[in-house]
Design an enzyme around this catalytic site. Structure first.
Site, mmCIF file in Angstrom:
data_model
loop_
_atom_site.group_PDB
_atom_site.id
_atom_site.type_symbol
_atom_site.label_atom_id
_atom_site.label_comp_id
_atom_site.label_asym_id
_atom_site.label_seq_id
_atom_site.Cartn_x
_atom_site.Cartn_y
_atom_site.Cartn_z
ATOM 1 N N GLY A 16 -4.237 1.015 -4.711
ATOM 2 C CA GLY A 16 -5.809 0.529 -4.539
ATOM 3 C C GLY A 16 -6.158 1.062 -3.228
ATOM 4 O O GLY A 16 -5.843 2.284 -2.824
ATOM 5 N N SER A 17 -6.930 0.488 -2.666
ATOM 6 C CA SER A 17 -7.690 1.412 -1.364
ATOM 7 C C SER A 17 -6.841 1.421 -0.067
ATOM 8 O O SER A 17 -5.862 0.548 0.033
ATOM 9 C CB SER A 17 -9.032 0.446 -1.092
ATOM 10 N N GLY B 217 -4.231 -1.164 1.594
ATOM 11 C CA GLY B 217 -2.909 -0.480 1.624
ATOM 12 C C GLY B 217 -2.323 -0.873 2.951
ATOM 13 O O GLY B 217 -1.144 -1.338 3.289
ATOM 14 N N CYS C 195 -8.716 7.750 -8.357
ATOM 15 C CA CYS C 195 -8.091 8.320 -7.144
ATOM 16 C C CYS C 195 -8.203 9.729 -6.744
ATOM 17 O O CYS C 195 -8.319 10.062 -5.716
ATOM 18 C CB CYS C 195 -6.827 7.523 -6.823
ATOM 19 N N GLU D 37 4.837 8.532 -7.132
ATOM 20 C CA GLU D 37 5.247 7.704 -8.258
ATOM 21 C C GLU D 37 5.460 8.784 -9.518
ATOM 22 O O GLU D 37 4.917 9.993 -9.153
ATOM 23 C CB GLU D 37 4.181 6.539 -9.054
#
Ligand code: NAD
Length: 492
Positions: free
Chosen positions: A242-243, A247, A298, A473
């Protein structure tokens, strides 16, 4: 199965019917506050969704904890088989997943079917194979003060809280739960409240795949559910996409339990056009890339750094690219730019353009066609004539707005590219691969593409530094986020 298939109705009318949480493989009626989920392209209410009450978040964590022992005790081959069953079920329901994504995110169908559904499932398959890998490292002998030998093995971190952003609900979830399950962890998954329907659907798919109960639980809710989950004492690791603003809150919340975090946050990625390149051959690629998913990506390469000698040619070539941008109905295969997720986000994106123009910047190119009457659409804009410290240059806009900044020489290009709080991605357009490679090595970014790069590889790490996050990831790196090393030493 409560999921309907798409029967004879067009996919555009399909809305997943699952409104229940999935805790220990059981459908659970949500007891928390409810909200409306809208189709951002039509403004229609798709569903009223109830959120998890605090005690239901606790139940989901307990279910994951109870499932952890048995799941982590399975062999990698057994876990792999269960994960492949889940991938099979995802395949069998790919139309529903596709329709759900297009309708709740507004992603154009041409993008959602490849980059979201097909890619997501292929990543899950890769992770299922990676579950089988023996990661033991034999360190060999050590003589001080007595002769010994050592191995390093690994154990799973435990219960994972996986919290995802709205823009890629299937992929972001798979990156997390696929890696966590492969490592032997169990998961409570919480999607964005703006796009919860795809994740709610997972509940049915988990049951259909007969994944052991409690291994993958899905809850929905707003900020409170996210806070409770990420600060939960029953959780061992928090993985968030997310942002950067949220975060950093998640990191604080997880810190209360000294839990580790994986944070996949925003970016303001540079695309560098080096001297000597044929801008006409890639300008369209470049613009269709940052405007993909309406710029709600992103790794959108929306900071265009162009060598000053190529600037005019670049603008001329870019005009053609803007001609090819079709904003509108995500179900129309001609469309390459769908809506913003909500009206407040649309206004925020437009606000960046207004602000840039007020600050002396210029709209160098834009699509000026009439927008559909309904839906949260924004026409794409290329901004320019701004200093590198301008808001539109430094901040993540997350919409179809890019900014171009000229540079004098490669030194300056590298300096500007790295002049950002983020560090997620970058691209180098180079006539010579060695030169592109040399510049790539100097960029502070988790992914660097040269000449547009290629597809999102399941075996390569993805993530960033600075305000783009912590950890990685995908690939082996993604799985290691959910494993702890264990040194075993024995006397000879
Ligand atoms: P967001 O930060 O607004 O929300 C993400 C999630 O956080 C939601 O599920 C929300 O309910 C939850 N949340 C909000 N406050 C919380 C709190 N205090 N504690 C726990 N959970 C909380 O993000 P978004 O607008 O949905 O997504 C867009 C952002 O995600 C962009 O910045 C984008 O760059 C980033 N993103 C990053 C990646 C990546 O891999 N690096 C991928 C996709 C999106």
């Amino acid at each position: 199965m409560t999921t309907t298939n798409t029967d004879s109705r067009p996919l555009r009318d399909f809305v997943p019917q699952v409104r229940t949480l999935t805790i220990a493989n059981k459908p659970v009626q949500p007891a928390g506050e409810s909200w409306e989920v809208r189709n951002p392209a039509t403004e229609d209410v798709l569903a009223t969704v109830g959120g998890a009450a605090p005690e239901q978040v606790d139940q989901a964590v307990t279910a994951a904890r109870e499932a952890f022992g048995p799941w982590s005790s399975l062999t990698g081959v057994q876990r792999s088989a269960a994960m492949h069953r889940l991938a099979d079920v995802f395949e069998a329901h790919r139309d529903e997943l596709l329709a759900s994504i297009v309708n709740e995110v507004g992603t154009p169908v041409s993008l959602a079917e490849g980059m979201q559904v097909a890619l997501g499932i292929s990543h899950l398959r890769w992770q299922a194979e990676a579950a089988k890998k023996d990661r033991t490292v034999h360190l060999g002998g050590f003589d001080q003060p007595v002769p010994t030998e050592s191995d390093v093995t690994h154990f799973p971190v435990g219960v994972v809280a996986a919290i995802t952003g709205y823009n890629y609900p299937l992929n972001l979830a798979i990156y997390k739960f696929g890696a966590a399950l492969a490592a032997g962890c169990t998961v409570v998954l919480l999607p964005s409240p703006r796009t919860p329907l795809t994740t709610l659907l997972f509940g049915d798919l988990v049951r259909e795949a007969e994944l052991p109960a409690g291994v993958l639980n899905t809850v929905v809710g707003g900020t409170e559910a996210g806070q409770r989950l990420s600060a939960h004492r029953g959780v061992d690791k928090v993985s968030f996409t997310g942002s950067d603003a949220v975060g950093s809150k998640i990191m604080e919340q997880a810190a209360r339990n000294l839990n580790g975090v994986t944070l996949e946050l925003g970016g303001k990625s540079a695309s560098i056009v080096l001297p000597g390149t044929e801008v006409e051959s890639f300008a369209t690629d470049m613009h269709l890339r940052w405007s993909r998913n309406g710029g709600q990506g992103c790794a959108a390469l929306a900071r265009l750094l162009v060598h000053e000698d190529l600037y005019d040619r670049f603008l001329a070539a870019s005009a053609d690219a803007f001609e090819q941008m079709v904003v509108g109905d995500p179900w129309d295969r001609e469309t390459n730019i769908g809506p913003m997720i909500r009206p407040d986000h649309r206004d925020r994106v437009r606000g960046y353009v207004d602000d840039a123009v007020e600050a002396g910047g210029k709209k160098l190119l834009s699509v000026e066609k009439p927008l559909p009457d309904k839906g949260y659409f924004v026409n794409p804009v290329l901004l320019g004539e701004l200093g590198h410290d301008a808001r539109a240059v430094q901040e993540e806009i997350f919409g179809p707005v890019a900014v171009v900044v000229p540079f004098r020489d490669t030194e300056e290009a590298v300096r500007l590219a790295n002049d950002t709080a983020y560090g997620l991605a970058a691209n180098v357009w180079a006539a010579d691969l060695d030169e592109g490679r040399h510049v790539a090595e100097r960029l502070r970014a988790g992914t660097v593409w040269i000449n547009g790069g290629g597809g999102m590889r399941p075996d390569a790490p993805f993530g960033g530094s600075g305000r783009s996050g912590v950890g990685r990831e995908l690939g082996e790196w993604g799985i290691r986020e959910y494993l702890e090393p264990r040194h075993i030493q024995w006397r000879l």
